[in-house]
Design an enzyme around this catalytic site. Structure first.
Site, PDB file in Angstrom:
ATOM      1  N   ARG A  66     -13.061  -2.648   7.645  1.00 32.61           N
ATOM      2  CA  ARG A  66     -13.442  -2.495   6.227  1.00 32.61           C
ATOM      3  C   ARG A  66     -14.110  -3.757   5.704  1.00 32.61           C
ATOM      4  O   ARG A  66     -15.102  -3.705   4.991  1.00 32.61           O
ATOM      5  CB  ARG A  66     -12.211  -2.178   5.381  1.00 32.61           C
ATOM      6  CG  ARG A  66     -11.845  -0.730   5.336  1.00 32.61           C
ATOM      7  CD  ARG A  66     -11.300  -0.344   3.957  1.00 32.61           C
ATOM      8  NE  ARG A  66     -10.193  -1.166   3.539  1.00 32.61           N
ATOM      9  CZ  ARG A  66      -8.933  -0.965   3.886  1.00 32.61           C
ATOM     10  NH1 ARG A  66      -8.630   0.044   4.671  1.00 32.61           N
ATOM     11  NH2 ARG A  66      -7.980  -1.753   3.466  1.00 32.61           N
ATOM     12  N   ARG A  67     -13.557  -4.919   6.058  1.00 32.44           N
ATOM     13  CA  ARG A  67     -14.146  -6.185   5.594  1.00 32.44           C
ATOM     14  C   ARG A  67     -15.544  -6.359   6.181  1.00 32.44           C
ATOM     15  O   ARG A  67     -16.470  -6.774   5.526  1.00 32.44           O
ATOM     16  CB  ARG A  67     -13.281  -7.378   6.010  1.00 32.44           C
ATOM     17  CG  ARG A  67     -11.900  -7.384   5.424  1.00 32.44           C
ATOM     18  CD  ARG A  67     -11.874  -7.902   3.989  1.00 32.44           C
ATOM     19  NE  ARG A  67     -12.195  -6.943   2.978  1.00 32.44           N
ATOM     20  CZ  ARG A  67     -11.344  -6.052   2.447  1.00 32.44           C
ATOM     21  NH1 ARG A  67     -10.100  -6.001   2.828  1.00 32.44           N
ATOM     22  NH2 ARG A  67     -11.730  -5.226   1.518  1.00 32.44           N
TER      23      ARG A  67
ATOM     24  N   LYS B 278       0.850  -1.195   0.000  1.00 28.32           N
ATOM     25  CA  LYS B 278       0.000   0.000   0.000  1.00 28.32           C
ATOM     26  C   LYS B 278       0.888   1.249   0.000  1.00 28.32           C
ATOM     27  O   LYS B 278       1.663   1.456   0.936  1.00 28.32           O
ATOM     28  CB  LYS B 278      -0.884   0.027   1.239  1.00 28.32           C
ATOM     29  CG  LYS B 278      -2.036  -0.931   1.151  1.00 28.32           C
ATOM     30  CD  LYS B 278      -3.190  -0.531   2.031  1.00 28.32           C
ATOM     31  CE  LYS B 278      -4.425  -1.349   1.679  1.00 28.32           C
ATOM     32  NZ  LYS B 278      -4.145  -2.766   1.408  1.00 28.32           N
TER      33      LYS B 278
ATOM     34  N   ASP C  16      -1.244  -1.973  -4.396  1.00 24.88           N
ATOM     35  CA  ASP C  16      -2.687  -1.836  -4.147  1.00 24.88           C
ATOM     36  C   ASP C  16      -3.135  -0.423  -4.499  1.00 24.88           C
ATOM     37  O   ASP C  16      -2.333   0.506  -4.506  1.00 24.88           O
ATOM     38  CB  ASP C  16      -3.005  -2.064  -2.656  1.00 24.88           C
ATOM     39  CG  ASP C  16      -2.922  -3.539  -2.252  1.00 24.88           C
ATOM     40  OD1 ASP C  16      -2.825  -4.413  -3.132  1.00 24.88           O
ATOM     41  OD2 ASP C  16      -2.950  -3.800  -1.033  1.00 24.88           O
TER      42      ASP C  16
ATOM     43  N   HIS D  96     -15.571 -11.652  -5.541  1.00 25.90           N
ATOM     44  CA  HIS D  96     -16.282 -12.839  -5.029  1.00 25.90           C
ATOM     45  C   HIS D  96     -17.702 -12.833  -5.569  1.00 25.90           C
ATOM     46  O   HIS D  96     -18.535 -13.619  -5.134  1.00 25.90           O
ATOM     47  CB  HIS D  96     -16.346 -12.822  -3.502  1.00 25.90           C
ATOM     48  CG  HIS D  96     -15.096 -12.332  -2.862  1.00 25.90           C
ATOM     49  ND1 HIS D  96     -14.884 -11.011  -2.564  1.00 25.90           N
ATOM     50  CD2 HIS D  96     -13.980 -12.989  -2.509  1.00 25.90           C
ATOM     51  CE1 HIS D  96     -13.685 -10.864  -2.029  1.00 25.90           C
ATOM     52  NE2 HIS D  96     -13.110 -12.044  -1.990  1.00 25.90           N
TER      53      HIS D  96
ATOM     54  N   ARG E 234      -4.625  -5.792 -11.441  1.00 23.99           N
ATOM     55  CA  ARG E 234      -5.722  -6.383 -10.659  1.00 23.99           C
ATOM     56  C   ARG E 234      -6.940  -5.480 -10.849  1.00 23.99           C
ATOM     57  O   ARG E 234      -6.855  -4.270 -10.644  1.00 23.99           O
ATOM     58  CB  ARG E 234      -5.362  -6.441  -9.176  1.00 23.99           C
ATOM     59  CG  ARG E 234      -6.545  -6.925  -8.319  1.00 23.99           C
ATOM     60  CD  ARG E 234      -6.359  -6.623  -6.825  1.00 23.99           C
ATOM     61  NE  ARG E 234      -5.220  -7.308  -6.277  1.00 23.99           N
ATOM     62  CZ  ARG E 234      -4.523  -6.848  -5.227  1.00 23.99           C
ATOM     63  NH1 ARG E 234      -4.864  -5.715  -4.644  1.00 23.99           N
ATOM     64  NH2 ARG E 234      -3.480  -7.518  -4.777  1.00 23.99           N
TER      65      ARG E 234
END
Ligand SMILES: Cc1cc2nc3c(=O)[nH]c(=O)nc-3n(C[C@H](O)[C@H](O)[C@H](O)COP(=O)(O)OP(=O)(O)OC[C@H]3O[C@@H](n4cnc5c(N)ncnc54)[C@H](O)[C@@H]3O)c2cc1C
Length: 306
Positions: free
Chosen positions: A279-280, A91, A125, A218, A175
């Site tokens: 965050r997740r 990052k 990222d 996902h 990505r």
């Protein structure tokens, strides 16, 4: 997301840290590099590759950025020593982007040069929109000499289709993900279906341009659309991979690996697990149930009784 879940997500910062920790342990390999190595060994055994993320964000001191670089150098050495099928993701703000762009660029160069000595790839990222230009500029500056670097593009950003045009003509490795930060409407597409639509459009453009695609989602709809695009463009197996986060959609991951696709799992570790986990949890519609259960178990005992 239901009203109750939305309310819990909004109040997540007020949730006790132990409750977040209980639920978050599925998203994080642990606090130490050794724990990350163990998780990756297991993933490799299941046929998945990995990318290591040393947890942490925006540093306020140069020394902290240098500590992060040292930790990445240790991670690279561990991947080599344990013969893991893995690379690293970094990052920019952890490596000092907000302090001094040149300093951050030097830090990225140090990590990438150490990885290159072992033929290892490094992914930069993508963070919020205030960092997008600087992140792409660092990539543009370092890629020609190093080669083992890739970036991330976010499908929710309105600029992303145009950013594909500016990628290096050969050897680009991107990505593609939806994007996780909260951005204003002027900068980002907002509708769920709109972001999906742009994801497919950007992926299609990347594949037409011969960009190596790391398809990070996902979302079964997007996995299905990606598989169709890969077939339409006759992309060989070595020119793309799927990517998923540790702890999310394990079943879909296994299905893709069993179907012969290459798949990489993002494996975060480190003492700074809290903000990553928040965050997740914000993304997970079932967050309310899990967090509340952990809170009640701790407060009232395992069965929710006093
Ligand atoms: C490998 C990888 C790297 C990433 N790197 C970046 C980056 O550099 N910059 C950036 O901005 N974003 C990054 N992201 C995050 C990404 O932008 C999305 O926020 C995230 O992946 C969720 O989007 P989705 O495509 O899975 O779709 P969603 O619609 O959010 O999710 C689809 C389904 O996946 C499941 N799911 C998704 N998230 C969770 C969760 N937390 N817990 C449980 N189930 C869940 C649910 O079943 C959900 O219905 C990355 C994601 C991945 C997989």
């Amino acid at each position: 997301m239901g009203l109750f879940s939305r309310a819990v997500v909004a109040t997540l910062p007020l949730v006790p840290k132990f409750a977040v920790g209980r639920v978050a342990s599925r998203y994080v390999a642990g606090e130490t590099l050794d724990e990350a190595v163990e998780v990756i060994r297991r993933l490799n055994g299941e046929g998945a590759m990995a990318t290591i993320d040393v947890l942490g964000e925006e540093v306020a001191e140069r020394a902290k950025a240098e500590e992060a670089v040292d930790e990445y150098l240790r991670a690279i050495a561990a991947i080599v020593a344990h013969r893991l099928d893995a690379n690293v993701s970094i990052k920019p703000t952890l490596l000092g982007l907000k302090l001094d762009r040149g300093f951050c660029c030097d830090n990225v160069r140090r990590v990438a040069a150490a990885a290159k000595a072992h033929d290892m790839f490094v992914r930069i990222d993508m963070e919020d929109r205030t960092t997008t230009d600087a992140t792409l500029a660092i990539y543009d500056e370092l890629f020609p000499a190093l080669g083992n670097l890739g970036v991330v593009l976010q499908a929710y950003m309105r600029r992303t289709l145009a950013d594909v045009d500016a990628l290096p003509e050969s050897g680009a490795n991107v990505r593609l993900c939806k994007g996780i930060y909260i951005e204003p409407r002027e900068a980002a597409w907002k509708g769920y279906e709109t972001v999906r639509h742009n994801f497919v459009a950007v992926l299609d453009k990347m594949l037409r341009q011969g960009v190596y695609a790391a398809i990070a989602t996902h979302d079964e709809y997007l996995v299905c659309a990606a598989v169709a695009l890969l077939e339409r463009h006759r992309v060989p197996r070595a020119r793309y991979e799927f990517q998923m986060l540790l702890g999310v959609e394990r079943r879909l991951r296994q299905i893709l690996v069993a179907g012969g696709h290459r798949l990489r799992v993002y494996v975060p570790y480190g003492a700074d697990w809290y903000s990553y986990s928040i965050r997740r949890l914000r993304e997970n519609p079932e967050v309310a149930t899990h967090v509340m259960r952990a809170t009640f178990e701790r407060t009232f005992g395992r069965n929710g009784r006093e």
